[in-house]
Enzyme design. Structure first.
Site, PDB file in Angstrom:
ATOM      1  N   CYS A 195     -19.324   2.682   8.383  1.00  0.00           N
ATOM      2  CA  CYS A 195     -18.782   2.010   9.453  1.00  0.00           C
ATOM      3  C   CYS A 195     -17.430   2.815   9.595  1.00  0.00           C
ATOM      4  CB  CYS A 195     -18.450   0.461   8.924  1.00  0.00           C
ATOM      5  SG  CYS A 195     -17.332  -0.277  10.047  1.00  0.00           S
ATOM      6  N   CYS A 247     -19.653  -5.587   3.360  1.00  0.00           N
ATOM      7  CA  CYS A 247     -19.106  -4.306   3.631  1.00  0.00           C
ATOM      8  C   CYS A 247     -17.890  -4.423   3.086  1.00  0.00           C
ATOM      9  CB  CYS A 247     -18.758  -4.425   5.233  1.00  0.00           C
ATOM     10  SG  CYS A 247     -17.890  -2.900   5.588  1.00  0.00           S
ATOM     11  N   CYS A 290       0.629   4.513   6.817  1.00  0.00           N
ATOM     12  CA  CYS A 290      -0.397   4.470   8.175  1.00  0.00           C
ATOM     13  C   CYS A 290       0.707   3.618   9.340  1.00  0.00           C
ATOM     14  CB  CYS A 290      -1.363   3.683   7.970  1.00  0.00           C
ATOM     15  SG  CYS A 290      -2.666   4.326   6.829  1.00  0.00           S
ATOM     16  N   CYS A 338       0.050   0.033  10.402  1.00  0.00           N
ATOM     17  CA  CYS A 338      -0.313  -0.956   9.313  1.00  0.00           C
ATOM     18  C   CYS A 338       0.672  -1.781   8.700  1.00  0.00           C
ATOM     19  CB  CYS A 338      -1.200  -0.090   8.265  1.00  0.00           C
ATOM     20  SG  CYS A 338      -2.034  -1.696   7.052  1.00  0.00           S
ATOM     21  N   CYS A 390       0.692  -1.164   0.365  1.00  0.00           N
ATOM     22  CA  CYS A 390      -0.074  -0.141  -0.154  1.00  0.00           C
ATOM     23  C   CYS A 390       0.799   1.279  -0.067  1.00  0.00           C
ATOM     24  CB  CYS A 390      -0.963  -0.114   1.137  1.00  0.00           C
ATOM     25  SG  CYS A 390      -1.990   1.328   1.160  1.00  0.00           S
ATOM     26  N   CYS A 398     -16.638  -8.715   5.128  1.00  0.00           N
ATOM     27  CA  CYS A 398     -16.396  -7.458   5.184  1.00  0.00           C
ATOM     28  C   CYS A 398     -14.772  -7.698   4.291  1.00  0.00           C
ATOM     29  CB  CYS A 398     -15.725  -6.853   6.454  1.00  0.00           C
ATOM     30  SG  CYS A 398     -16.889  -6.934   7.503  1.00  0.00           S
ATOM     31  N   ARG A 425     -18.282  -2.485  17.648  1.00  0.00           N
ATOM     32  CA  ARG A 425     -17.613  -3.624  17.202  1.00  0.00           C
ATOM     33  C   ARG A 425     -16.411  -3.785  18.149  1.00  0.00           C
ATOM     34  NH1 ARG A 425     -18.126  -3.368  12.204  1.00  0.00           N
ATOM     35  NH2 ARG A 425     -20.011  -4.265  12.325  1.00  0.00           N
TER      36      ARG A 425
HETATM   37  N1  SAM Z   1      -6.800   0.538   3.008  1.00  0.00           N
HETATM   38  C1  SAM Z   1      -8.015   1.124   3.545  1.00  0.00           C
HETATM   39  C2  SAM Z   1      -8.092   2.033   4.535  1.00  0.00           C
HETATM   40  O1  SAM Z   1      -6.951   2.337   5.087  1.00  0.00           O
HETATM   41  O2  SAM Z   1      -9.333   2.650   4.813  1.00  0.00           O
HETATM   42  C3  SAM Z   1      -8.960  -0.315   4.191  1.00  0.00           C
HETATM   43  C4  SAM Z   1      -7.889  -1.311   4.800  1.00  0.00           C
HETATM   44  S1  SAM Z   1      -7.177  -0.532   6.393  1.00  0.00           S
HETATM   45  C5  SAM Z   1      -6.099  -1.868   7.005  1.00  0.00           C
HETATM   46  C6  SAM Z   1      -8.643  -0.738   7.587  1.00  0.00           C
HETATM   47  C7  SAM Z   1      -8.327  -0.465   8.842  1.00  0.00           C
HETATM   48  O3  SAM Z   1      -7.927  -1.322   9.704  1.00  0.00           O
HETATM   49  C8  SAM Z   1      -7.624   1.004   9.341  1.00  0.00           C
HETATM   50  O4  SAM Z   1      -8.301   2.164   9.144  1.00  0.00           O
HETATM   51  C9  SAM Z   1      -7.200   0.787  10.872  1.00  0.00           C
HETATM   52  O5  SAM Z   1      -8.288   0.949  11.500  1.00  0.00           O
HETATM   53  C10 SAM Z   1      -7.353  -1.009  10.997  1.00  0.00           C
HETATM   54  N2  SAM Z   1      -5.853  -1.284  11.121  1.00  0.00           N
HETATM   55  C11 SAM Z   1      -5.017  -1.680  10.427  1.00  0.00           C
HETATM   56  N3  SAM Z   1      -3.822  -1.981  10.891  1.00  0.00           N
HETATM   57  C12 SAM Z   1      -4.185  -2.103  12.165  1.00  0.00           C
HETATM   58  C13 SAM Z   1      -3.262  -2.891  13.267  1.00  0.00           C
HETATM   59  N4  SAM Z   1      -2.194  -3.104  13.264  1.00  0.00           N
HETATM   60  N5  SAM Z   1      -4.303  -2.648  14.435  1.00  0.00           N
HETATM   61  C14 SAM Z   1      -5.470  -2.453  14.704  1.00  0.00           C
HETATM   62  N6  SAM Z   1      -6.060  -2.053  13.642  1.00  0.00           N
HETATM   63  C15 SAM Z   1      -5.404  -1.888  12.414  1.00  0.00           C
HETATM   64 FE1  SF4 Z   2      -2.951   1.067   3.152  1.00  0.00          FE
HETATM   65 FE2  SF4 Z   2      -3.045  -0.008   5.777  1.00  0.00          FE
HETATM   66 FE3  SF4 Z   2      -3.118   2.945   5.561  1.00  0.00          FE
HETATM   67 FE4  SF4 Z   2      -5.112   1.120   4.774  1.00  0.00          FE
HETATM   68  S1  SF4 Z   2      -4.420   1.309   6.871  1.00  0.00           S
HETATM   69  S2  SF4 Z   2      -4.019   2.876   3.616  1.00  0.00           S
HETATM   70  S3  SF4 Z   2      -3.975  -0.618   4.060  1.00  0.00           S
HETATM   71  S4  SF4 Z   2      -1.500   1.213   4.909  1.00  0.00           S
END
Ligand code: SAM
Ligand code: SF4
Ligand code: DTB
Length: 313
Positions: A184, A124, A52, A55, A48, A92, A256
């Protein structure tokens, strides 16, 4: 609308009072003995472009995660069938996209959405930023809900992500709402934020009118190779305070209990249900990290004498 101070005073109530108020609010709109089961499927994984900090799928971090292209429809449908058989009523699907782009991959996702919706499951998706037009197309394909988390307070958000702005998140959520999809949107607890940030995060959600139909509260799953590697979870009761406060502020929304359950005791999860959590993610995996698994969750509900929402006994 509650003020920041009012939210803080709910959050800081003595625990017996806080839990009583939350459990009371829960009962006015929901059956407190039922939990909705949702299942996640990462239909496109890793690489990606966003950064973040939490992530594992960001290409900016060296987590060793193997990127995977968009899954074939048949494999997704197989996952949805399995999830349905284990009691899930919502499927989802997530993609590690910065944003939805018109073109072949989006057409394929729409096609997957159509077929999962035809299985009589709530659908979702979470695909990053999108426009109202794209959200409308998802709705027409049978999608019920779009997940797009605000994750934390505006202030803290901008310290954990540099490739987009908090306002970009709000703009996408508006587009989702305008297209008539359910929203959501929730966040993550345990990234090193202050209690004050958690209050501001909840306050942002109260400013949405109507509020999100579902609010995922994740506990950070700290992943090796991410900048948040080694961050310790907050004390369990701090997490429970967030669930309870969210339940009081949003009595009609689903709250949730999302990521992080593998690191939570049975007692902590029980307290979260008592405090108003009425939904969770089942299955061995969240998107890329481990989750307790179906048999664990069936045993948990059995132990507590609770039921899966929508399941026939
Ligand atoms: N890329 C899209 C986005 O960021 O909106 C969708 C997938 S992203 C992985 C969805 C959500 O997963 C993030 O907004 C975050 O809240 C959650 N998430 C990701 N990594 C995480 C982690 N290590 N621990 C807890 N929640 C996490
Ligand atoms: Fe990409 Fe993860 Fe950020 Fe979603 S949360 S935009 S998958 S880096
Ligand atoms: C949400 O709030 N939590 C889910 C779902 N929405 C998409 C994702 C959790 C991801 C946890 C880290 C992982 O497994 O990669």
């Amino acid at each position: 609308m509650p003020t920041i101070q009012e939210i803080r005073s709910i959050h800081d109530l003595p625990i017996p009072e806080l839990l009583f108020r939350a459990a009371t609010a829960h009962r006015t709109h929901w059956n407190p003995n039922e939990i909705q089961f949702c299942t996640l499927d990462s239909i496109q994984t890793g690489a990606c472009p966003e950064d973040c900090a939490y992530c594992p799928q960001s290409s900016h971090h060296g987590t060793g995660l193997k990127p995977e292209p968009l899954k074939e429809k048949e494999r997704v449908l197989e996952g949805a069938r399995k999830a349905k058989a284990a009691g899930s009523t919502r499927y989802c699907m997530g993609a590690s996209w910065r944003e939805v782009r018109d073109g072949e991959p989006f057409e394929q996702v729409l096609d997957i959405v159509r077929d999962v919706a035809a299985m009589d499951m709530e659908v979702c998706v979470t695909l990053g930023m999108l426009t109202e037009e794209q959200a409308k197309r998802l709705k027409e394909a049978g999608c019920t809900v779009y997940n797009h988390n605000i994750d934390s307070s505006r202030e803290f958000y901008e310290t954990i992500i540099s490739t987009r702005k908090f306002d970009d998140r709000l703009r996408t959520i508006k587009a989702v709402r305008a297209a008539g999809l359910e929203v959501c949107s929730g966040g993550i607890v345990g990234m090193g934020e202050k209690v004050e940030d958690r209050i501001h995060f909840l306050h942002e959600l109260t400013l949405m009118n109507p509020p999100p139909e579902s609010i995922p509260i994740n506990q950070l799953v700290s992943v090796e190779g991410t900048p948040l590697e080694g961050v310790e979870p907050p004390p369990p009761l701090e997490f429970i305070r967030m669930i309870a406060t969210a339940r009081i502020l949003f009595p009609e929304s689903r709250i949730r209990l999302s990521a992080g359950r593998s690191a939570m005791s049975t007692e902590m999860q029980t307290l979260a249900f008592f405090a108003g959590a009425n939904s969770l993610f089942t299955g061995e995996k969240l998107l890329t990290t481990p989750n307790p698994g179906d048999s664990h969750d069936h045993q948990l509900l059995e132990l507590l004498g609770m039921d899966i929402e929508g399941a026939k006994r």
